[in-house]
Design a protein around this motif. Structure first.
Motif, PDB file in Angstrom:
ATOM      1  N   GLY A  81      38.492  40.757  54.388  1.00  0.00           N
ATOM      2  CA  GLY A  81      37.938  41.824  53.552  1.00  0.00           C
ATOM      3  C   GLY A  81      38.305  41.637  52.093  1.00  0.00           C
ATOM      4  N   ALA A  82      39.509  41.106  51.846  1.00  0.00           N
ATOM      5  CA  ALA A  82      39.946  40.853  50.475  1.00  0.00           C
ATOM      6  C   ALA A  82      39.065  39.803  49.818  1.00  0.00           C
ATOM      7  CB  ALA A  82      41.405  40.393  50.464  1.00  0.00           C
ATOM      8  N   MET A  83      38.583  38.855  50.603  1.00  0.00           N
ATOM      9  CA  MET A  83      37.714  37.819  50.053  1.00  0.00           C
ATOM     10  C   MET A  83      36.384  38.412  49.601  1.00  0.00           C
ATOM     11  SD  MET A  83      38.572  34.881  52.931  1.00  0.00           S
ATOM     12  CE  MET A  83      37.728  33.517  52.127  1.00  0.00           C
ATOM     13  N   TYR A  84      35.800  39.273  50.435  1.00  0.00           N
ATOM     14  CA  TYR A  84      34.534  39.914  50.058  1.00  0.00           C
ATOM     15  C   TYR A  84      34.735  40.885  48.899  1.00  0.00           C
ATOM     16  CZ  TYR A  84      32.341  37.886  54.168  1.00  0.00           C
ATOM     17  OH  TYR A  84      31.838  36.997  55.088  1.00  0.00           O
ATOM     18  N   ARG A  85      35.891  41.532  48.876  1.00  0.00           N
ATOM     19  CA  ARG A  85      36.185  42.435  47.769  1.00  0.00           C
ATOM     20  C   ARG A  85      36.322  41.666  46.454  1.00  0.00           C
ATOM     21  NH1 ARG A  85      38.134  47.614  48.429  1.00  0.00           N
ATOM     22  NH2 ARG A  85      38.008  48.442  50.546  1.00  0.00           N
ATOM     23  N   ALA A  86      36.926  40.480  46.522  1.00  0.00           N
ATOM     24  CA  ALA A  86      37.092  39.675  45.312  1.00  0.00           C
ATOM     25  C   ALA A  86      35.741  39.209  44.771  1.00  0.00           C
ATOM     26  CB  ALA A  86      37.993  38.479  45.597  1.00  0.00           C
ATOM     27  N   VAL A  87      34.837  38.833  45.673  1.00  0.00           N
ATOM     28  CA  VAL A  87      33.488  38.451  45.245  1.00  0.00           C
ATOM     29  C   VAL A  87      32.783  39.658  44.618  1.00  0.00           C
ATOM     30  CG1 VAL A  87      31.219  37.631  45.994  1.00  0.00           C
ATOM     31  CG2 VAL A  87      33.292  36.614  46.955  1.00  0.00           C
ATOM     32  N   SER A  88      32.990  40.827  45.191  1.00  0.00           N
ATOM     33  CA  SER A  88      32.396  42.056  44.653  1.00  0.00           C
ATOM     34  C   SER A  88      32.942  42.358  43.261  1.00  0.00           C
ATOM     35  CB  SER A  88      32.675  43.243  45.585  1.00  0.00           C
ATOM     36  OG  SER A  88      32.175  43.003  46.877  1.00  0.00           O
ATOM     37  N   LEU A  89      34.256  42.171  43.090  1.00  0.00           N
ATOM     38  CA  LEU A  89      34.858  42.391  41.774  1.00  0.00           C
ATOM     39  C   LEU A  89      34.270  41.434  40.751  1.00  0.00           C
ATOM     40  CD1 LEU A  89      37.001  43.759  39.983  1.00  0.00           C
ATOM     41  CD2 LEU A  89      38.636  42.024  40.771  1.00  0.00           C
ATOM     42  N   TYR A  90      34.092  40.187  41.157  1.00  0.00           N
ATOM     43  CA  TYR A  90      33.471  39.198  40.257  1.00  0.00           C
ATOM     44  C   TYR A  90      32.072  39.652  39.856  1.00  0.00           C
ATOM     45  CZ  TYR A  90      31.424  34.775  38.680  1.00  0.00           C
ATOM     46  OH  TYR A  90      30.778  33.807  37.939  1.00  0.00           O
TER      47      TYR A  90
ATOM     48  N   ARG B  80      45.361  44.517  43.358  1.00  0.00           N
ATOM     49  CA  ARG B  80      45.216  45.954  43.102  1.00  0.00           C
ATOM     50  C   ARG B  80      43.772  46.320  42.770  1.00  0.00           C
ATOM     51  NH1 ARG B  80      47.636  50.663  42.188  1.00  0.00           N
ATOM     52  NH2 ARG B  80      46.750  52.055  40.613  1.00  0.00           N
ATOM     53  N   GLU B  81      43.141  45.514  41.909  1.00  0.00           N
ATOM     54  CA  GLU B  81      41.776  45.840  41.474  1.00  0.00           C
ATOM     55  C   GLU B  81      40.774  45.862  42.625  1.00  0.00           C
ATOM     56  OE1 GLU B  81      40.026  44.654  37.565  1.00  0.00           O
ATOM     57  OE2 GLU B  81      41.701  43.238  37.602  1.00  0.00           O
ATOM     58  N   ILE B  82      40.946  44.984  43.598  1.00  0.00           N
ATOM     59  CA  ILE B  82      39.960  44.913  44.680  1.00  0.00           C
ATOM     60  C   ILE B  82      40.085  46.078  45.655  1.00  0.00           C
ATOM     61  CG2 ILE B  82      39.759  42.402  44.541  1.00  0.00           C
ATOM     62  CD1 ILE B  82      41.505  42.236  47.072  1.00  0.00           C
ATOM     63  N   ARG B  83      41.149  46.873  45.539  1.00  0.00           N
ATOM     64  CA  ARG B  83      41.345  48.003  46.461  1.00  0.00           C
ATOM     65  C   ARG B  83      40.833  49.323  45.889  1.00  0.00           C
ATOM     66  NH1 ARG B  83      42.273  44.932  50.901  1.00  0.00           N
ATOM     67  NH2 ARG B  83      43.759  43.288  50.387  1.00  0.00           N
ATOM     68  N   THR B  84      40.213  49.295  44.725  1.00  0.00           N
ATOM     69  CA  THR B  84      39.728  50.526  44.109  1.00  0.00           C
ATOM     70  C   THR B  84      38.480  51.037  44.821  1.00  0.00           C
ATOM     71  OG1 THR B  84      38.323  49.349  42.532  1.00  0.00           O
ATOM     72  CG2 THR B  84      40.610  49.787  41.857  1.00  0.00           C
ATOM     73  N   LEU B  85      38.194  52.323  44.629  1.00  0.00           N
ATOM     74  CA  LEU B  85      37.004  52.918  45.241  1.00  0.00           C
ATOM     75  C   LEU B  85      35.737  52.312  44.657  1.00  0.00           C
ATOM     76  CD1 LEU B  85      36.106  55.014  47.316  1.00  0.00           C
ATOM     77  CD2 LEU B  85      36.038  56.720  45.485  1.00  0.00           C
TER      78      LEU B  85
ATOM     79  N   GLU C 201      48.674  37.630  48.683  1.00  0.00           N
ATOM     80  CA  GLU C 201      47.812  38.421  47.804  1.00  0.00           C
ATOM     81  C   GLU C 201      46.584  37.614  47.413  1.00  0.00           C
ATOM     82  OE1 GLU C 201      50.459  41.344  45.213  1.00  0.00           O
ATOM     83  OE2 GLU C 201      51.106  39.257  44.982  1.00  0.00           O
ATOM     84  N   MET C 202      45.525  38.337  47.037  1.00  0.00           N
ATOM     85  CA  MET C 202      44.248  37.693  46.705  1.00  0.00           C
ATOM     86  C   MET C 202      44.208  37.302  45.236  1.00  0.00           C
ATOM     87  SD  MET C 202      41.201  37.086  48.222  1.00  0.00           S
ATOM     88  CE  MET C 202      41.329  35.442  47.537  1.00  0.00           C
ATOM     89  N   TYR C 203      43.835  36.044  45.001  1.00  0.00           N
ATOM     90  CA  TYR C 203      43.673  35.542  43.637  1.00  0.00           C
ATOM     91  C   TYR C 203      42.224  35.145  43.419  1.00  0.00           C
ATOM     92  CZ  TYR C 203      48.664  35.464  42.558  1.00  0.00           C
ATOM     93  OH  TYR C 203      49.949  35.839  42.306  1.00  0.00           O
ATOM     94  N   LEU C 204      41.642  35.634  42.337  1.00  0.00           N
ATOM     95  CA  LEU C 204      40.270  35.310  41.943  1.00  0.00           C
ATOM     96  C   LEU C 204      40.314  34.470  40.679  1.00  0.00           C
ATOM     97  CD1 LEU C 204      37.146  35.664  41.883  1.00  0.00           C
ATOM     98  CD2 LEU C 204      37.526  37.854  40.722  1.00  0.00           C
TER      99      LEU C 204
END
Length: 229
Positions: free
Chosen positions: A35-44, A92-97, A82-85
């Motif tokens: 899920g962190a991987m998909y969240r990181a792509v979303s943040l990007y 922390r950023e990838i866990r925001t609403l 931890e996830m690195y992009l």
């Protein structure tokens, strides 16, 4: 002792990551939070302006997938990776609403899933891994020795997520978190590519009214029975 692959799927905010981390630590296994991987792509995508409340430019995201470098780096102080992009710690950023509002849409893009599934399968080549997500038992590791499917009522999940965000200092309303949970449930379950569903042979765990200790003991028992039948 032989090593196995443990695949944990389920709805958002069912505690998949929590139980996966516990199991990995207990067994000395590698833990991967897909899920962190998909969240990181979303943040990007958010940072690049490919996605916003009015529009989602899938084609631009797909064209720029080669510019996204994802890595897990173990944090000894925290006891998990931890996830690195692109070299930046974005845990922390990838866990925001805000990211949560878009991650299911990004995860529904076939090209995104294809690239991340390839990475995930490579991570698990040598077994001894606990991986959680939406399609681990159905797509990533359909031959996993142990498959779990986590579920709980939307209201219970929303309250857990709400308290988690409040504890982090985020200013959110419970109603917004519940709406996010319900929207993600629908998108995850109805997408064309790898929809969320219980894998064949998976053990369902409804933790709506289950404490963390009880849940861990029950699942660890399943693991031990799988390793030593």
């Amino acid at each position: 002792m032989k090593k196995i692959t443990i695949a944990i799927d389920g709805f958002s905010s069912t505690g998949k990551s929590t139980i996966a981390k516990q199991l990995a630590k207990e067994l000395g296994y590698i833990y991967v939070d897909t899920g962190a991987m998909y969240r990181a792509v979303s943040l990007y995508a958010l940072r690049e302006g490919f996605i916003n409340p009015e529009d989602f430019n899938e084609s631009d995201l797909v064209e720029n997938l080669h510019n996204i470098d994802l890595k897990f780096k173990y944090n000894e102080a925290l006891g998990f990776a931890e996830m690195y992009l692109n070299g930046e710690n974005v845990e922390r950023e990838i866990r925001t609403l805000e990211v949560s509002d878009y991650v299911s849409k990004v995860a529904a893009v076939p090209e995104v899933r294809y690239q991340l599934v390839k990475q995930q399968q490579k991570m698990g080549e040598d077994k001894g891994i606990v991986m959680d997500g939406r399609d681990i038992g159905t797509v990533v590791f359909p031959d996993a020795e142990l498959k779990l499917f986590m579920t709980a009522s939307p209201e219970k999940r929303a309250m857990r997520r709400y308290k988690e965000l409040i504890d982090k200092g985020d200013k959110v309303a419970y109603e917004d978190v519940l709406r996010n949970v319900q929207n993600r449930d629908y998108i995850d379950s109805h997408r064309e590519d790898s929809p969320l569903r219980q894998a064949e042979g998976a053990v369902a765990i409804d933790n709506s009214d289950m404490g963390l200790k009880e849940q861990f003991e029950r699942i660890l028992n399943l693991v031990n029975r799988t390793i030593n039948p």
